[in-house]
Each structure stands twice: as C-alpha cells, then as structure tokens.
Design a protein around this motif. Structure first.
Motif, PDB file in Angstrom:
ATOM      1  N   GLY B 173      34.898 -31.916  64.885  1.00 52.34           N
ATOM      2  CA  GLY B 173      35.691 -32.912  65.596  1.00 52.34           C
ATOM      3  C   GLY B 173      35.555 -32.776  67.109  1.00 52.34           C
ATOM      4  O   GLY B 173      35.590 -31.681  67.647  1.00 52.34           O
ATOM      5  N   ARG B 174      35.428 -33.924  67.769  1.00 48.64           N
ATOM      6  CA  ARG B 174      35.260 -33.934  69.225  1.00 48.64           C
ATOM      7  C   ARG B 174      36.577 -34.198  69.950  1.00 48.64           C
ATOM      8  O   ARG B 174      36.592 -34.379  71.159  1.00 48.64           O
ATOM      9  CB  ARG B 174      34.244 -35.003  69.625  1.00 48.64           C
ATOM     10  CG  ARG B 174      32.867 -34.863  68.983  1.00 48.64           C
ATOM     11  CD  ARG B 174      32.151 -33.610  69.452  1.00 48.64           C
ATOM     12  NE  ARG B 174      30.721 -33.628  69.117  1.00 48.64           N
ATOM     13  CZ  ARG B 174      30.121 -32.705  68.371  1.00 48.64           C
ATOM     14  NH1 ARG B 174      30.799 -31.702  67.863  1.00 48.64           N
ATOM     15  NH2 ARG B 174      28.819 -32.763  68.136  1.00 48.64           N
ATOM     16  N   GLY B 175      37.674 -34.231  69.200  1.00 44.61           N
ATOM     17  CA  GLY B 175      38.958 -34.552  69.823  1.00 44.61           C
ATOM     18  C   GLY B 175      39.701 -33.336  70.342  1.00 44.61           C
ATOM     19  O   GLY B 175      40.761 -33.451  70.924  1.00 44.61           O
ATOM     20  N   LYS B 184      37.032 -32.301  56.354  1.00 46.03           N
ATOM     21  CA  LYS B 184      38.235 -33.143  56.453  1.00 46.03           C
ATOM     22  C   LYS B 184      38.114 -34.326  55.506  1.00 46.03           C
ATOM     23  O   LYS B 184      39.043 -34.657  54.781  1.00 46.03           O
ATOM     24  CB  LYS B 184      38.376 -33.619  57.906  1.00 46.03           C
ATOM     25  CG  LYS B 184      39.680 -34.305  58.220  1.00 46.03           C
ATOM     26  CD  LYS B 184      39.721 -34.854  59.638  1.00 46.03           C
ATOM     27  CE  LYS B 184      40.190 -33.850  60.658  1.00 46.03           C
ATOM     28  NZ  LYS B 184      40.436 -34.448  61.987  1.00 46.03           N
ATOM     29  N   ASN B 201      41.319 -41.919  66.546  1.00 37.23           N
ATOM     30  CA  ASN B 201      42.141 -41.487  67.671  1.00 37.23           C
ATOM     31  C   ASN B 201      41.474 -41.892  68.987  1.00 37.23           C
ATOM     32  O   ASN B 201      40.516 -41.273  69.436  1.00 37.23           O
ATOM     33  CB  ASN B 201      42.319 -39.973  67.608  1.00 37.23           C
ATOM     34  CG  ASN B 201      43.401 -39.469  68.547  1.00 37.23           C
ATOM     35  OD1 ASN B 201      43.757 -40.146  69.499  1.00 37.23           O
ATOM     36  ND2 ASN B 201      43.908 -38.284  68.285  1.00 37.23           N
ATOM     37  N   GLU B 204      43.102 -40.752  73.900  1.00 33.40           N
ATOM     38  CA  GLU B 204      42.527 -40.079  75.086  1.00 33.40           C
ATOM     39  C   GLU B 204      43.568 -39.772  76.160  1.00 33.40           C
ATOM     40  O   GLU B 204      43.540 -40.303  77.268  1.00 33.40           O
ATOM     41  CB  GLU B 204      41.391 -40.907  75.689  1.00 33.40           C
ATOM     42  CG  GLU B 204      40.549 -40.092  76.664  1.00 33.40           C
ATOM     43  CD  GLU B 204      39.137 -40.657  76.795  1.00 33.40           C
ATOM     44  OE1 GLU B 204      38.200 -39.941  76.426  1.00 33.40           O
ATOM     45  OE2 GLU B 204      38.974 -41.806  77.238  1.00 33.40           O
ATOM     46  N   GLY B 205      44.480 -38.886  75.796  1.00 32.89           N
ATOM     47  CA  GLY B 205      45.592 -38.614  76.701  1.00 32.89           C
ATOM     48  C   GLY B 205      45.295 -37.576  77.756  1.00 32.89           C
ATOM     49  O   GLY B 205      46.013 -37.469  78.745  1.00 32.89           O
ATOM     50  N   GLY B 292      48.724 -38.452  70.856  1.00 31.65           N
ATOM     51  CA  GLY B 292      47.353 -38.056  70.540  1.00 31.65           C
ATOM     52  C   GLY B 292      47.324 -37.005  69.447  1.00 31.65           C
ATOM     53  O   GLY B 292      46.315 -36.801  68.791  1.00 31.65           O
ATOM     54  N   GLU B 294      47.917 -35.549  65.824  1.00 31.38           N
ATOM     55  CA  GLU B 294      47.662 -36.377  64.653  1.00 31.38           C
ATOM     56  C   GLU B 294      48.913 -36.878  63.929  1.00 31.38           C
ATOM     57  O   GLU B 294      48.989 -38.056  63.584  1.00 31.38           O
ATOM     58  CB  GLU B 294      46.707 -35.690  63.680  1.00 31.38           C
ATOM     59  CG  GLU B 294      47.133 -34.319  63.204  1.00 31.38           C
ATOM     60  CD  GLU B 294      46.079 -33.713  62.274  1.00 31.38           C
ATOM     61  OE1 GLU B 294      44.938 -34.195  62.264  1.00 31.38           O
ATOM     62  OE2 GLU B 294      46.422 -32.764  61.558  1.00 31.38           O
ATOM     63  N   ASN B 328      39.971 -39.207  62.975  1.00 26.06           N
ATOM     64  CA  ASN B 328      38.902 -38.640  63.791  1.00 26.06           C
ATOM     65  C   ASN B 328      38.907 -39.262  65.167  1.00 26.06           C
ATOM     66  O   ASN B 328      39.347 -40.388  65.378  1.00 26.06           O
ATOM     67  CB  ASN B 328      37.535 -38.849  63.135  1.00 26.06           C
ATOM     68  CG  ASN B 328      37.249 -37.838  62.044  1.00 26.06           C
ATOM     69  OD1 ASN B 328      37.099 -38.176  60.871  1.00 26.06           O
ATOM     70  ND2 ASN B 328      37.205 -36.576  62.423  1.00 26.06           N
ATOM     71  N   ASN B 329      38.352 -38.511  66.057  1.00 29.73           N
ATOM     72  CA  ASN B 329      38.238 -38.934  67.441  1.00 29.73           C
ATOM     73  C   ASN B 329      37.104 -39.957  67.587  1.00 29.73           C
ATOM     74  O   ASN B 329      36.176 -40.014  66.778  1.00 29.73           O
ATOM     75  CB  ASN B 329      37.964 -37.652  68.252  1.00 29.73           C
ATOM     76  CG  ASN B 329      37.460 -37.931  69.626  1.00 29.73           C
ATOM     77  OD1 ASN B 329      36.262 -37.922  69.857  1.00 29.73           O
ATOM     78  ND2 ASN B 329      38.361 -38.197  70.533  1.00 29.73           N
ATOM     79  N   THR B 332      33.640 -38.386  67.747  1.00 29.25           N
ATOM     80  CA  THR B 332      33.239 -37.893  66.426  1.00 29.25           C
ATOM     81  C   THR B 332      32.630 -39.048  65.643  1.00 29.25           C
ATOM     82  O   THR B 332      31.528 -38.940  65.097  1.00 29.25           O
ATOM     83  CB  THR B 332      34.466 -37.347  65.651  1.00 29.25           C
ATOM     84  OG1 THR B 332      35.225 -36.508  66.512  1.00 29.25           O
ATOM     85  CG2 THR B 332      34.041 -36.576  64.429  1.00 29.25           C
ATOM     86  N   GLY B 509      50.875 -29.011  68.305  1.00 26.63           N
ATOM     87  CA  GLY B 509      49.840 -28.537  69.215  1.00 26.63           C
ATOM     88  C   GLY B 509      50.212 -28.673  70.682  1.00 26.63           C
ATOM     89  O   GLY B 509      49.773 -27.876  71.513  1.00 26.63           O
ATOM     90  N   LEU B 510      51.026 -29.671  71.018  1.00 29.10           N
ATOM     91  CA  LEU B 510      51.357 -29.860  72.433  1.00 29.10           C
ATOM     92  C   LEU B 510      52.056 -28.614  72.978  1.00 29.10           C
ATOM     93  O   LEU B 510      51.652 -28.035  73.971  1.00 29.10           O
ATOM     94  CB  LEU B 510      52.242 -31.096  72.602  1.00 29.10           C
ATOM     95  CG  LEU B 510      52.440 -31.612  74.028  1.00 29.10           C
ATOM     96  CD1 LEU B 510      52.734 -33.098  74.025  1.00 29.10           C
ATOM     97  CD2 LEU B 510      53.523 -30.909  74.795  1.00 29.10           C
TER      98      LEU B 510
HETATM   99  C1  FMN Z   1      49.268 -32.857  72.249  1.00 33.18           C
HETATM  100  C2  FMN Z   1      47.979 -33.255  71.630  1.00 33.18           C
HETATM  101  C3  FMN Z   1      47.286 -34.337  72.128  1.00 33.18           C
HETATM  102  C4  FMN Z   1      46.085 -34.733  71.552  1.00 33.18           C
HETATM  103  N1  FMN Z   1      45.442 -35.793  72.087  1.00 33.18           N
HETATM  104  C5  FMN Z   1      44.284 -36.207  71.519  1.00 33.18           C
HETATM  105  C6  FMN Z   1      43.603 -37.332  72.046  1.00 33.18           C
HETATM  106  O1  FMN Z   1      44.026 -37.941  73.023  1.00 33.18           O
HETATM  107  N2  FMN Z   1      42.457 -37.728  71.441  1.00 33.18           N
HETATM  108  C7  FMN Z   1      41.957 -37.077  70.353  1.00 33.18           C
HETATM  109  O2  FMN Z   1      40.948 -37.503  69.820  1.00 33.18           O
HETATM  110  N3  FMN Z   1      42.574 -36.005  69.841  1.00 33.18           N
HETATM  111  C8  FMN Z   1      43.730 -35.549  70.387  1.00 33.18           C
HETATM  112  N4  FMN Z   1      44.368 -34.472  69.850  1.00 33.18           N
HETATM  113  C9  FMN Z   1      43.794 -33.838  68.645  1.00 33.18           C
HETATM  114  C10 FMN Z   1      44.245 -34.567  67.395  1.00 33.18           C
HETATM  115  O3  FMN Z   1      45.480 -34.037  66.958  1.00 33.18           O
HETATM  116  C11 FMN Z   1      43.267 -34.412  66.235  1.00 33.18           C
HETATM  117  O4  FMN Z   1      42.987 -33.069  66.072  1.00 33.18           O
HETATM  118  C12 FMN Z   1      41.954 -35.129  66.438  1.00 33.18           C
HETATM  119  O5  FMN Z   1      42.130 -36.458  66.819  1.00 33.18           O
HETATM  120  C13 FMN Z   1      41.163 -35.071  65.160  1.00 33.18           C
HETATM  121  O6  FMN Z   1      39.922 -35.701  65.309  1.00 33.18           O
HETATM  122  P1  FMN Z   1      38.556 -34.890  65.328  1.00 33.18           P
HETATM  123  O7  FMN Z   1      38.594 -33.930  64.149  1.00 33.18           O
HETATM  124  O8  FMN Z   1      37.511 -35.923  65.171  1.00 33.18           O
HETATM  125  O9  FMN Z   1      38.497 -34.165  66.611  1.00 33.18           O
HETATM  126  C14 FMN Z   1      45.561 -34.032  70.431  1.00 33.18           C
HETATM  127  C15 FMN Z   1      46.257 -32.953  69.942  1.00 33.18           C
HETATM  128  C16 FMN Z   1      47.440 -32.542  70.522  1.00 33.18           C
HETATM  129  C17 FMN Z   1      48.141 -31.358  69.967  1.00 33.18           C
END
Ligand code: FMN
Ligand code: FES
Lengths: 160, 606
Positions: B173-175, B184, B201, B204-205, B292, B294, B328-329, B332, B509-510
């Motif tokens: 995952g690229r998120g 997943k 997702n 993009e915070g 952001g 999940e 997914n991001n 990704t 996660g935050l």
């Molecule tokens: C506080 C917080 C903010 C997040 N913001 C983003 C975000 O803006 N974009 C994103 O893709 N993932 C974000 N994530 C991660 C996502 O929870 C999630 O892991 C991800 O979107 C999964 O996609 P991936 O497996 O393709 O990376 C954030 C996680 C946390 C804890």
C-alpha cells in the motif's frame, strides 16, 4: 436567488437524496453552497427534509472544518499553513494579511467583505507558499506579493 | 456494450487522431493544466495557444495533467512528427503567442524559452500518463492501453488469479502503512457476503503531499480501471472514491471520467459482456484529517461524524455498512493495471528485496526543483535531494528530509545515503508515508517543526479517545513552552514519557503516530531542544522569544521603508538619524527584513 427559491431548490435536492444511505454529508455540502453557511435555520431545514435528528446534522456540521455555522466574507482568503508552506515562511504572510485587514485569522471583516482562514495544504506545495482567494490560487508568494494581491482585492471592493 | 475488439479499434483510432505515438502525422501541443499549472497561470496560456492555432491545419492543442516540474510552470510541450519533443517553461500568454507563431507554425524552435527536463533516475509507472494524455478524454487513456487490463482480467483470469498476481508482484500500500495489497484483497475475497465494497482513499490529508491529486488530475481512469479490477477480484459490484473537497479540479475530472466510462460501458452492467458489473460513486470529504484513516473514512462515507472505530473487526470482514470492504490509496490503484498487463515478475523486478516497484514523491520545502517525481524503491535519498531536486536554494545546508507528514519523522543529513524503502525509513524512526517529502534546511528550527506537527495533530484529533485528545495537547503545551523560552529541565523527559503513553494507548493511527515527529527530532536533534531550554538559544534563529532584529547602519540607505511598514512602530530614525529597532516594541514579525532593499536588517540570537 431569493430565499424561498433556495429553500424550494434545497427541498428538491433533499428529496432526491433522502433514503440513500450516506447522503447526509453530500446534501450538507449542497446546503452550504446554496445558503452560504449552515446556521441554525439551515440545519433545521436539513434535519427536517432529510428526516434525521437535528443533533446529527449539528454533529456533522461541527466535526468537519469545511462546514461553517456562520456566513463567510465575500472574499475568502485562505493562507496555506501546510508543511511545505510553513517551512517557507507562510506564517509571515498570514501575519501581514491580518495586519492589512485588521482581523485575526478565523474572522471576517466587519463589512463582511473578507474572511481570513489558515488551511492545511491545498496540494499546490510545489508553488509554496500558497494562498487562495475564493477559488483562485496564488503561488510562490512573498510578503510583498501577497500584499499586492490583497490590495488589489481591497480596491475592487472599494476598501482602503 | 463494448467488446474487446471495439476497445482495440478505439485505441487505434485515437492513436492516429490524437498523435499520441511516434508515428504521428500532426503536431500535438500539450499544456500542463493541473492545480499547480492553473495556479501559475496555465489557463490563459492554453486559451492563447488554442486561439492562435485554431485556423492552422495539423495542429492540436490539448490539456494534460501534471508534467512534474512545479517550479517551471506553466509548462507547454510540443510534439512534432519526426522531431524530438520541446518543453517550454514559465510560459506566459505573450510567450505562448510567440511560440505559436514562430515554432508551431513557423517550425523554428525557440531555445531561449525551452528547457530540457531531466528525468534521469526516474521511472514512471503510476504517473505514466500524467502530463501526456488529456485526462478529460477517455479515448486518450484507451489509446495508451487503458482498460486493457480490465479486459484481460475479465476474459482470461479468475478472481483468484488476479489476487495471486497482485500478491506475487509484491505491491504494498502506498497510503502509508505499506500493507501487502494482494493479501488485503485475499482477506476480503474470502469473506462471504451479499455485498462487498471497494473504496479508494483520495483524502490525501498529509500536508505537503500532492501525489494523489496529481494522479487523479492527470490520469483518473487508471484509478477507475483498477477499482473495477479489484471489484472483480474480491466479488464486489460497488466502489466509492473518498476525495477531499480541497481538490476541486480532481473532483471535476473524476466526475467526467466516471460519466465517460459509464457511457462506454466500461463501468456499469455486464462489462465486456462478462457478466461482471461495477459502479463507482464519488464522496467528498469535508476537511477532517482523521477521515484518511480507514475506519474513520468509512464512517464518513456512511454520512456520520468521521470518528474511527476500534479494530478488529477489520474492514476486510466488516467495513463500510459492516460489509467486507477493501480500501486502497490512489497511487496503489494506479499501479494495478500495469501489473496485470506486464505481469507480477516485471513489477517484482523493480525496486528492492522488500519494497517492490516505484514510489511517487511530492518534493517540497527548501529544494530547488519542487515537483512530482517517481523513483524505483531503493533510490538513495541523496540522489533525490541532489540530483533530481537540484539541491537546496541559496547554497544553504541540507538539514533533514521530513517524510510521513504528521505521522512520520525526519531523516537527518548524516543519513542522506539511506535507500528509500519501507523498512529502512522505519528503522530511522520515520516512515514512507504517502509520499510527501519536505526538505528542511539550516534555517528551520527542528523544535519549531515538531511543534508545527503537534499543532496540526491537536487541531485534527477527533476527540474520541483521551490519550490523543488530551495527551497531544499536553505535548503541544510543552513544546510551546520550550520554543517560547520558558522550557525547564525535565521537559524533554516529560515529552518522552507522554509520547510513549500516547503511542501505546490511542485508539487509531492518528494518535498512535502523533508523537513521531517529536520522537524523531529528539532522536537526531536533541541538542537543539537542550539549547532552547538551557541557553535560551535557537540555532536556526526562528523562535521569536530568542531572537531580535538589528539594522546595520553601514548598509542602511535610510529609505524609511522599514519604518513605514512596521506594524508596531518599533523603528525610529530619519534622514539624518540612524535607523534603529526598539527591541521592546518589536513584535518580530520580520516584515522589515522582507521590505529592506539594501539587506541591512538582520535577525540574530540575543
Ligand atoms: C490519521 C491517518 C490519516 C491517514 N490518511 C491517509 C490519506 O490521506 N490517504 C491514504 O491513502 N491513506 C491514509 N491513511 C492510511 C489509511 O488508513 C489506509 O491504511 C490506506 O488508505 C490503505 O491503503 P493502501 O494499503 O493502499 O496504502 C491514514 C491513516 C491514518 C492513521
Ligand atoms: S503545504 Fe501549502 S499547498 Fe501544500
């Protein structure tokens, strides 16, 4: 659009969306677009038309920073304080604009012309520091450049 | 209904009509019209080029997404039959007129306006179409093999084979967290349900990141196609894209893309006559960073306050509306179609042992070449900073690179030779994050940077769990104390114990990652913290409580600009009297420095 027209228009929007799960936030985006803000009256209307408790509407409205409970100025100035802009001195630009408009960030000038907000990244980090005035993005700012831009808007509205 | 044959016909027809490949017969002019380009003034350039060439046979002007070099915007690229491409930089409408008349029509290249962009060391997979195709025309995507992967998956592959391919490719995952994507999908596929969901997702915070925006503005169909493939793989017919409202251009282009894909039958019922149906809806965020995450994202799509939920249950079992869901991001997803088309081995051959493929980074902060880059995993940070980024402006020294945003940390100058991979960054106390890479130089104070991120987290904490709501606030107060010159012995230790507590006990996660910027700056820049506390000294001359401004009488030309602009009336002086700044009245806003024309005002520690 007159208020009655807006209300009628909103009723259509709500009627089309009601019942679809997850439609409250999109409908509130539309309500804000239409009425300018989500004040008590608008929230009541949303709750009534969407048939959800007023508390839910208020809860959502106060959770998300895009929703505001009071009307904004005619020109909404957003100075980006995201990371890229911050390390390049965006705070100085914000202070300068506060000084020019004689308001603090988060407020609206008494004539209702300008409101000043700080945002977190609008995704134009390559041009940092950045601010937006309504939908227009101004990049590669310096204090001087920001001052010129704000002056231009001030003279458009006939302000000194 | 579209068949594979129709798709191939469309591809061939568009290739010829759009002059997208090397066999072009006509001139193709492309203007970078992503958010950065538009902000730099690309729209009037686009209009000018269109107007000036409207009557000319064999010339077509197109809009495109991000070409990659933000600092040189607006960018115009001219592709002519049988000649190498020319890139014009910092184009204005006046320049555009000249380019149209002398180059596009007159066939003489204007070397004085052009610059060759250097892509050495970069490899474009997720960004392969960005800046090349018109994102508002589905045919251009199709011309570049668009929707071929979906066709291949639906006609030649079983859902399990799709999942196996993604697993074998090693895509993670690229998120942020880097979870293996294929795994997943497998979890969600194994859970039986009448309805499952595929979510993207696009929130993009992370402030200082714009990779996902660029993909969506430059190549929206790549995400739609991948979501449909994911839907097929896990047995879902419905997708949602959660995108932040701060990205109006991306929202508009996604909207257009979905409409066009539906019109052609590439989304909707019975795609390619396979019996598989898939539909995608857009959901706009409303400015909450936690969305952001999940589970918070899913609560928000459900129309509620975007508060996270405890896991387990994980979304693969109970996600959106308690149904099995994958999230997914954007980036990704942008890799998926290429993996299906070129095979798992191809993708796994790129990058390093543990991190496969490429990573897109948004280069920002104190770096010469700000912009969007895509490099193979394992590329050393030094290469990114010095070669691609062109070093630090003004000959200043590189101090650190910040990755992972408010959840991440920094990589100090001594670790500049680190190869960029998920694991190496974690070992350094940072993380890959989504790809924001902010360069920090010697003029930035690391304690101030840590305070900046904590300020962000405190603002964005949703308030549901106390460790995050209260703990981060206490940490911010301590940092505020230190940066305002009121720090005391023991403050650093208090920060450390709070950080450990919050990491252990926050709900999502935050909160769990919020202390990272503090821990990471403490790890590498502890001395700066100590100097602030013990000596009231800020080496970077940033923290206002520790600095003052002084006018150098030798250099001062007595122009009065500083005095006129000082908001607090702290400057005195005149034609015959030296200008001086009254330290007590000065509010240290720095306006005088930015106004001074003779470089006579200096900030210093005092
Ligand atoms: C506080 C917080 C903010 C997040 N913001 C983003 C975000 O803006 N974009 C994103 O893709 N993932 C974000 N994530 C991660 C996502 O929870 C999630 O892991 C991800 O979107 C999964 O996609 P991936 O497996 O393709 O990376 C954030 C996680 C946390 C804890
Ligand atoms: S940090 Fe300001 S636009 Fe991204």
């Amino acid at each position: 659009m007159a208020t009655e027209e807006k209300i009628a228009r909103f009723r259509e929007i709500a009627a089309a969306a009601k019942g679809t799960s997850g439609s409250l936030i999109p409908v509130m985006h539309e309500a804000q677009e239409l009425f300018g803000c989500l004040d008590y009256e608008v929230e009541k209307l949303v709750a009534q038309e969407m048939e959800v408790p007023l508390a839910d509407v208020y809860g959502v409205a106060t959770f998300y920073s895009k929703f505001h409970l009071e009307a904004k100025g005619e020109y909404q100035i957003n100075v980006c304080l995201g990371t890229a802009c911050y390390v390049k001195g965006a705070e100085m630009i914000l202070e300068k604009i506060e000084d020019m408009l004689k308001i603090k960030v988060g407020h609206t000038t008494s004539d209702g012309k300008f409101s000043l907000e700080a945002t977190r990244c609008i995704g134009a980090c390559g041009l940092a520091p950045v601010m937006t005035v309504n939908d227009e993005v101004h990049g590669q700012l310096t204090v001087d450049k920001a001052e010129r831009i704000i002056k231009r808007y001030m003279s458009e509205t006939g302000r000194k | 209904m579209l068949t594979l044959e129709n798709l191939n016909e469309l591809r061939q027809k568009t290739l010829t009509r759009s002059n997208l490949d090397d066999k072009r017969q006509e001139t193709r002019v492309v203007v970078g019209l992503a958010t950065c380009g538009i902000a730099a003034g690309a729209q009037p350039v686009f209009e000018t080029l269109k107007a000036e060439t409207a009557a000319v046979q064999g010339v077509n002007v197109y809009r495109a997404g991000c070409i990659g070099a933000c600092r040189l915007e607006p960018l115009v690229e001219v592709y002519e039959p049988g000649r190498a491409k020319v890139t014009y930089t910092r184009v204005t409408p006046e320049k555009a007129k000249e380019i149209a008349a002398r180059h596009i029509i007159g066939k003489t290249r204007l070397d004085e306006y052009s610059e060759e962009l250097d892509f050495t060391g970069q490899l474009r997979i997720a960004l392969r179409n960005c800046g090349i195709i018109d994102p508002e025309d589905i045919n251009e995507y199709i011309a570049r093999d668009g929707y071929q992967a979906l066709a291949k998956a639906l006609s030649d592959m079983k859902p399990l084979e799709v999942i196996e391919t993604i697993k074998k490719s090693g895509l993670r995952g690229r998120g942020g967290a880097g979870f293996p994507t294929g795994l997943k999908w497998q979890f969600a596929a194994q859970n039986e349900s009448d309805q499952k969901y595929v979510c993207c997702n696009a929130d993009e915070g992370d402030p200082g990141a714009f990779m996902d925006r660029s993909v969506l503005e430059g190549d929206p169909h790549a995400v739609l196609e991948a979501m449909a493939i994911a839907g097929y793989a896990i047995g879902s017919t419905k997708g949602f894209i959660y995108i932040r409202a701060e990205y109006p251009v991306a929202v508009k282009r996604l909207d257009i893309a979905i409409t066009q894909a539906k019109a052609l039958g590439l989304l909707g019922e019975n795609i390619f006559g396979s019996g598989f149906s898939f539909d995608i809806e857009l959901r706009l965020g409303a400015g909450a960073f936690v969305c952001g995450e999940e589970t918070a994202l899913m609560t928000s799509i459900e129309g509620k306050r975007g508060e996270p939920r405890p896991r387990p249950p994980f979304p693969a079992a109970q996600g959106l509306w308690r149904k099995p869901t994958i999230l997914n991001n954007v980036e990704t997803f942008a890799n998926i179609a290429q993996i299906i088309l070129n095979g798992a081995e191809w993708f796994a051959g790129i990058g390093t042992e543990r991190s496969k493929g490429t990573k897109v980074f948004a280069l920002g902060g104190k770096i010469n070449n700000t912009g969007l880059i895509e490099v193979p995993m394992g590329t050393p940070l030094r290469f990114i900073i010095e070669q691609i980024g062109g070093g630090i402006p003004g000959g200043r020294a590189f101090k650190a690179a910040q990755t992972g945003g408010p959840s991440g940390g920094c990589i100090p100058a001594v670790k500049i030779d680190t190869p960029i991979e998920y694991e190496t960054l974690l070992e350094l106390g940072s993380m890959m994050g989504s790809g924001g890479l902010i360069v920090i130089d010697e003029d930035n104070c690391m304690v101030d940077v840590a305070r900046f991120f904590l300020d962000f987290t405190v603002d964005e904490s949703c308030g549901k769990c106390p460790p995050c709501r209260i703990g981060t606030k206490r940490m911010l107060e301590l940092l505020g104390k230190i940066t305002s010159g009121r720090g005391e012995a023991g403050d650093i230790e208090k920060l450390e114990s709070l950080a450990a507590l919050i990491k252990r006990s926050a709900l999502c996660g935050l909160g769990q990652t919020a202390p990272n910027p503090v821990l990471s700056t403490l790890r590498y820049f502890r001395r700066e913290y100590e100097e602030h506390i013990r000596d009231n000294y800020c080496a970077a001359v940033v923290c206002k409580a520790m600095i003052c401004y002084e006018i150098d009488a030798e250099k001062c030309i007595r122009c009065n600009l500083c005095k006129r602009n000082c908001p607090s009336g702290a400057v005195t002086g005149g034609k015959d009297v030296d200008y001086v700044i009254d330290r007590d009245a000065c509010i240290k806003c720095g306006l005088c420095v930015s106004k001074c024309r003779s470089d006579a005002i200096k900030k210093k520690n005092c």
